[in-house]
Design a protein around this motif. Structure first.
Motif, mmCIF file in Angstrom:
data_model
loop_
_atom_site.group_PDB
_atom_site.id
_atom_site.type_symbol
_atom_site.label_atom_id
_atom_site.label_comp_id
_atom_site.label_asym_id
_atom_site.label_seq_id
_atom_site.Cartn_x
_atom_site.Cartn_y
_atom_site.Cartn_z
ATOM 1 N N VAL A 92 -11.164 7.742 9.951
ATOM 2 C CA VAL A 92 -10.342 6.831 9.145
ATOM 3 C C VAL A 92 -9.903 5.644 10.003
ATOM 4 N N THR A 93 -10.057 4.448 9.456
ATOM 5 C CA THR A 93 -9.604 3.234 10.132
ATOM 6 C C THR A 93 -8.701 2.526 9.139
ATOM 7 N N SER A 94 -7.727 1.768 9.625
ATOM 8 C CA SER A 94 -6.975 0.997 8.642
ATOM 9 C C SER A 94 -6.771 -0.429 9.101
ATOM 10 N N VAL A 95 -6.754 -1.314 8.117
ATOM 11 C CA VAL A 95 -6.468 -2.723 8.392
ATOM 12 C C VAL A 95 -5.299 -3.106 7.496
ATOM 13 N N ARG A 96 -4.554 -4.085 7.956
ATOM 14 C CA ARG A 96 -3.355 -4.486 7.214
ATOM 15 C C ARG A 96 -3.637 -5.663 6.299
ATOM 16 N N GLN A 97 -3.166 -5.585 5.085
ATOM 17 C CA GLN A 97 -3.109 -6.767 4.226
ATOM 18 C C GLN A 97 -1.648 -7.218 4.273
ATOM 19 N N LYS A 98 -1.418 -8.333 4.943
ATOM 20 C CA LYS A 98 -0.023 -8.686 5.232
ATOM 21 C C LYS A 98 0.715 -9.219 4.012
ATOM 22 N N GLU A 99 -0.060 -9.763 3.063
ATOM 23 C CA GLU A 99 0.549 -10.269 1.831
ATOM 24 C C GLU A 99 -0.317 -9.776 0.689
ATOM 25 N N GLN A 100 0.284 -9.295 -0.375
ATOM 26 C CA GLN A 100 -0.508 -8.741 -1.473
ATOM 27 C C GLN A 100 -1.037 -9.872 -2.359
ATOM 28 N N LEU A 101 -2.195 -10.394 -1.954
ATOM 29 C CA LEU A 101 -2.755 -11.566 -2.640
ATOM 30 C C LEU A 101 -3.885 -11.189 -3.585
ATOM 31 N N GLY A 102 -4.018 -9.902 -3.864
ATOM 32 C CA GLY A 102 -5.025 -9.480 -4.832
ATOM 33 C C GLY A 102 -6.113 -8.616 -4.216
ATOM 34 N N LEU A 103 -6.879 -7.946 -5.101
ATOM 35 C CA LEU A 103 -7.925 -7.024 -4.642
ATOM 36 C C LEU A 103 -9.005 -7.743 -3.828
ATOM 37 N N GLY A 104 -9.377 -8.961 -4.258
ATOM 38 C CA GLY A 104 -10.398 -9.720 -3.528
ATOM 39 C C GLY A 104 -9.952 -9.966 -2.095
ATOM 40 N N HIS A 105 -8.708 -10.326 -1.936
ATOM 41 C CA HIS A 105 -8.141 -10.582 -0.610
ATOM 42 C C HIS A 105 -8.074 -9.286 0.205
ATOM 43 N N ALA A 106 -7.717 -8.196 -0.463
ATOM 44 C CA ALA A 106 -7.641 -6.892 0.232
ATOM 45 C C ALA A 106 -9.008 -6.524 0.809
ATOM 46 N N VAL A 107 -10.059 -6.720 0.020
ATOM 47 C CA VAL A 107 -11.417 -6.384 0.475
ATOM 48 C C VAL A 107 -11.794 -7.279 1.668
ATOM 49 N N LEU A 108 -11.444 -8.541 1.589
ATOM 50 C CA LEU A 108 -11.759 -9.476 2.681
ATOM 51 C C LEU A 108 -11.087 -9.052 3.992
#
Ligand code: UTP
Length: 294
Positions: free
Chosen positions: A98-114
């Motif tokens: 398991v690896t994790s990356v942070r999405q610092k601002e919830q800007l949408g699913l497209g942004h999360a995938v990026l």
């Protein structure tokens, strides 16, 4: 190229599950005694995925910890000769990398995938959304992987049929029919009214995508809901290369909303031979006590 990695975005705010999601991740909420995220990761692992990349946000540590070893608990169970529980806990802690990356601002699913781009690198990958649990002997994501492999690594979007009145709740695909389960996509429409829907095939959160999607995600503007939408990037991808929609087999539960979650809980209880009879008796009693009948 073999699909080895899966992105599981869990950074959403889970507003439909407030207040529980005020302090915990939606995905850690259990169906009976198993967190929803366990089913998602298990689906990926059973399909041969070797690495899970969680896209997380503040307060989501519980999900990463769940898939980590807990040596103190393991020692406790060992000392107390609870071998069944020990085996269960150990298995979860060693299930997958398991690896994790942070999405610092919830800007949408497209942004999360990026946000997962650097961990995925230059290879095709899977996406599984935690809102949808699909049960089937052959995992839904494996069915999509097989279609992608049979079609020279093409992008494949998992779809399911919905009734005409429900198209306005989902992304709906459009394209040309190839066979009874496959469509060559020309695009997707977000939540169309029934009269505007090109098909009744909705996309409940299972995708196989090529790494080219990242450069598209980097260029798209914000879309519906003022968020970066994965749907918008897939629409562009359809112009650039083959994208297929595949109607996977399996029973799907929309556990992202409270009623769907309840439906899954009841169904899982009814399918569990150790719980079923007592659970049915409990339902009967509760119906009586509340002056209800079915
Ligand atoms: P949803 O639209 O279901 O949002 O996101 P949500 O936050 O999970 O739940 P509600 O609607 O507020 O109740 C679909 C998926 O995309 C992830 C979510 O975690 C979920 O798995 N997501 C969404 C992110 O990771 N980041 C975002 O910025 C948005």
């Amino acid at each position: 190229m073999k699909i080895r990695k899966a992105i599981v975005p869990i950074a959403g705010k889970g507003t439909r599950f407030l207040p529980a999601t005020k302090e915990i991740a939606k995905e850690i909420i259990p169906i009976i005694n198993v967190p929803m995220i366990h089913y998602i990761v298990e689906e990926a692992v059973n399909a041969g995925i070797e690495q899970i990349v969680f896209v997380t946000a503040a307060g989501k540590f519980s999900v990463e910890d769940y898939f980590d070893r807990n040596l103190e608990l393991e020692h406790f169970l060992e000392r107390n000769k609870k071998s069944k529980e020990l085996e269960l806990v150990r298995r979860i802690g060693t299930m997958v990398e398991v690896t994790s990356v942070r999405q610092k601002e919830q800007l949408g699913l497209g942004h999360a995938v990026l946000c997962a781009k650097d961990v995925i690198g230059d290879e095709p990958f899977a996406i599984l959304l935690g809102d949808d649990i699909v049960r089937n002997p052959k995992p839904a994501i494996q069915q999509l992987i097989e279609v992608s492999e049979a079609r020279s690594g093409a992008a494949v979007i998992g779809v399911m049929e919905v009734s005409a009145s429900e198209t306005d709740k989902y992304g709906i695909v459009k394209g040309d029919i190839i066979d009874e389960k496959t469509l060559k996509m020309t695009g997707m429409v977000e939540k169309p009214r029934p009269q505007d829907a090109p098909t009744n095939l909705a996309t409940p959160g299972r995708y196989i995508l090529p790494p080219e999607i990242f450069s598209i995600l980097r260029t798209i503007p914000k879309g519906a809901g003022n968020e970066y939408q994965l749907t918008d990037a897939i629409n562009i991808l359809c112009q650039q290369r083959d994208v297929f929609a595949y109607r996977f087999e399996g029973e799907r539960f929309d556990t992202g909303n409270v009623l769907g979650y309840l439906e899954a809980t009841v169904d899982f209880a009814l399918k569990d031979p150790e719980i079923r009879d007592k659970f049915l008796a409990t339902i009967k009693t509760r119906l009586q006590k509340n002056g209800l009948s079915l």
